[in-house]
Design a protein around this motif. Sequence first.
Motif, PDB file in Angstrom:
ATOM      1  N   LEU A   1      -2.621  -4.851  -3.537  1.00 49.92           N
ATOM      2  CA  LEU A   1      -1.953  -3.492  -4.107  1.00 49.92           C
ATOM      3  C   LEU A   1      -2.824  -2.385  -4.175  1.00 49.92           C
ATOM      4  CD1 LEU A   1      -0.259  -6.022  -5.220  1.00 49.92           C
ATOM      5  CD2 LEU A   1       0.693  -4.681  -6.969  1.00 49.92           C
ATOM      6  N   GLN A   2      -2.845  -1.523  -3.398  1.00 53.88           N
ATOM      7  CA  GLN A   2      -3.516  -0.277  -3.347  1.00 53.88           C
ATOM      8  C   GLN A   2      -2.823   0.892  -3.283  1.00 53.88           C
ATOM      9  OE1 GLN A   2      -7.016   0.032  -1.019  1.00 53.88           O
ATOM     10  NE2 GLN A   2      -7.245  -1.935  -0.701  1.00 53.88           N
ATOM     11  N   LEU A   3      -3.222   2.125  -3.953  1.00 53.04           N
ATOM     12  CA  LEU A   3      -2.692   3.455  -3.568  1.00 53.04           C
ATOM     13  C   LEU A   3      -1.313   3.651  -3.914  1.00 53.04           C
ATOM     14  CD1 LEU A   3      -5.003   4.354  -0.374  1.00 53.04           C
ATOM     15  CD2 LEU A   3      -5.332   5.329  -2.823  1.00 53.04           C
ATOM     16  N   ASN A   4      -0.799   2.703  -4.676  1.00 55.01           N
ATOM     17  CA  ASN A   4       0.910   2.920  -5.306  1.00 55.01           C
ATOM     18  C   ASN A   4       0.759   3.802  -6.150  1.00 55.01           C
ATOM     19  OD1 ASN A   4       1.836   0.619  -3.357  1.00 55.01           O
ATOM     20  ND2 ASN A   4       0.205  -0.539  -4.423  1.00 55.01           N
TER      21      ASN A   4
ATOM     22  N   HIS B   1       0.658  -1.242  -0.191  1.00 56.79           N
ATOM     23  CA  HIS B   1       0.027  -0.050   0.007  1.00 56.79           C
ATOM     24  C   HIS B   1       0.753   1.172   0.130  1.00 56.79           C
ATOM     25  CE1 HIS B   1      -3.929  -1.693   2.011  1.00 56.79           C
ATOM     26  NE2 HIS B   1      -3.478  -2.341   0.826  1.00 56.79           N
ATOM     27  N   SER B   2       0.571   2.386  -0.909  1.00 55.24           N
ATOM     28  CA  SER B   2       0.988   3.783  -0.716  1.00 55.24           C
ATOM     29  C   SER B   2       2.526   3.738  -0.887  1.00 55.24           C
ATOM     30  CB  SER B   2       0.495   4.313   0.404  1.00 55.24           C
ATOM     31  OG  SER B   2      -0.905   4.194   0.819  1.00 55.24           O
ATOM     32  N   ASN B   3       2.988   2.903  -1.834  1.00 57.82           N
ATOM     33  CA  ASN B   3       4.467   2.908  -1.919  1.00 57.82           C
ATOM     34  C   ASN B   3       4.665   3.823  -3.494  1.00 57.82           C
ATOM     35  OD1 ASN B   3       5.634   1.074   0.084  1.00 57.82           O
ATOM     36  ND2 ASN B   3       3.837  -0.207  -0.929  1.00 57.82           N
ATOM     37  N   ILE B   4       5.840   4.301  -3.272  1.00 54.33           N
ATOM     38  CA  ILE B   4       6.148   5.152  -4.434  1.00 54.33           C
ATOM     39  C   ILE B   4       7.315   4.467  -5.282  1.00 54.33           C
ATOM     40  CG2 ILE B   4       7.331   7.448  -5.487  1.00 54.33           C
ATOM     41  CD1 ILE B   4       6.229   8.440  -2.838  1.00 54.33           C
ATOM     42  N   ALA B   5       7.006   3.913  -6.616  1.00 55.08           N
ATOM     43  CA  ALA B   5       8.006   3.200  -7.481  1.00 55.08           C
ATOM     44  C   ALA B   5       8.111   3.912  -8.805  1.00 55.08           C
ATOM     45  CB  ALA B   5       7.352   1.787  -7.488  1.00 55.08           C
TER      46      ALA B   5
END
Length: 424
Positions: free
Chosen positions: A332-335, A310-314
């Motif tokens: 997988l949410q809000l990435n 969740h909420s990762n920056i890639a």
Amino acid sequence: MIRLSRKLSSRWFAAVGATTLFGVLAPAPAAHAAPLSCGQTVTTSVVLTADLINCPGDGLVVGRAGITINLNGHTVDGVGLGVGIRNDGFGNATITNSSSAPAQVQQFDYGVRLNPGTAGNIVEKLTIHSNEFAGVELNGAHLNNRIRGNVIDRQAHRGVTVIGGSGSSVIADNTISNNQNLGVFVQKSANNRVEANRITGSGGAGLVLESSTGSTLLANTIGSSRDGAILLLLGSNGNLVQGNSATQSADAGMIVSDSTGNRLLSNNLHANGDSGIVLQSAHSNTVTGNDVSRNTGGLELSSANNNVIHSNIANNTTGNGISLGLSTGNNLQLNQANQNGSRGIYIVGDATPGAGNQLVRNTTNTNQGDGIHVSKSGQTIQGNIARDNKSWGVYADLGNIDGGGNQASNNGQAAQCMRVVCTP
């Protein structure tokens, strides 16, 4: 927002005082200045008045609980054998340096070694370098040992080793640099805390947990390791890894392998030789709020199931922002997976109905390939945004589930999305 405190938790640094597991100790006599000799067993608090040079075996041996050995800016030097300062089980001893000059412990097998039964010791403000196996080793030591504020540099193997069931100890605020193997190695030990260390130039990995549980890795800075920066291996379960940073390691920023139930929170992992975070056969972990931009890949899962991502920056990787291979049941949410050299999110591998991965409300813009590419079947795709990608906004094979609410525009393929309904 998760707040990280640079002030170490009082529950980890609470003084043990004059107690042990077995009762109350008589207070040790006040420290006095004393000449010491190589190999001497110290039974009272002392302040060194001269260097110990070319010790043929051990430098000094702790011989009583509750004492302080103050190196006072002096050097304890060996010939490549023994231990610089050894404690074989006495509690509440302090090894320190009150001088502004470095107190060096050098050229032994081990710089400082706390052996089975050692509890409540403090090792602080020393310069420990050029030893063979480890600068500091906790071997069966337990309960509130604190290794803090030291410079641990240029060992032939490891900087700090925590093994043999050493538990509930703290490794904090040390500079651990240029060790030829691992920076910090924790094996088969539980409930330790590794916090605010600067670990650089390791010949192997920077910070490794192997078969170790319940530990906290907090706010460490790791750079230029010749392997991965942070590794959780072989049943390292239930650990917290939070607020660490890792750059320019030869392998991944973080690898979790054959380990479950870990929390990877708010770590910054950039410019590493492989992906920012790799999960291999690693199940039921929580990966939230991490920034894994500017690596060769962002988040990479391989045979890794039932994880929360969740909420990762890639963003800005040279490969895929987030990739899942043969992995099911992940949420997988809000990435964010934007501006990557290949795809934003890439999933390959079938899943049985109801056991697939959930892709919900992720943002995948301006990637060189597809925004989202879901190969095979059984995945749910819902509420994602995919704009300005070179190929498809969302490409899904037959047998996947369109959860609705997906948005796509200005992508390279005129249809925008394949087998998923997208609105502009």
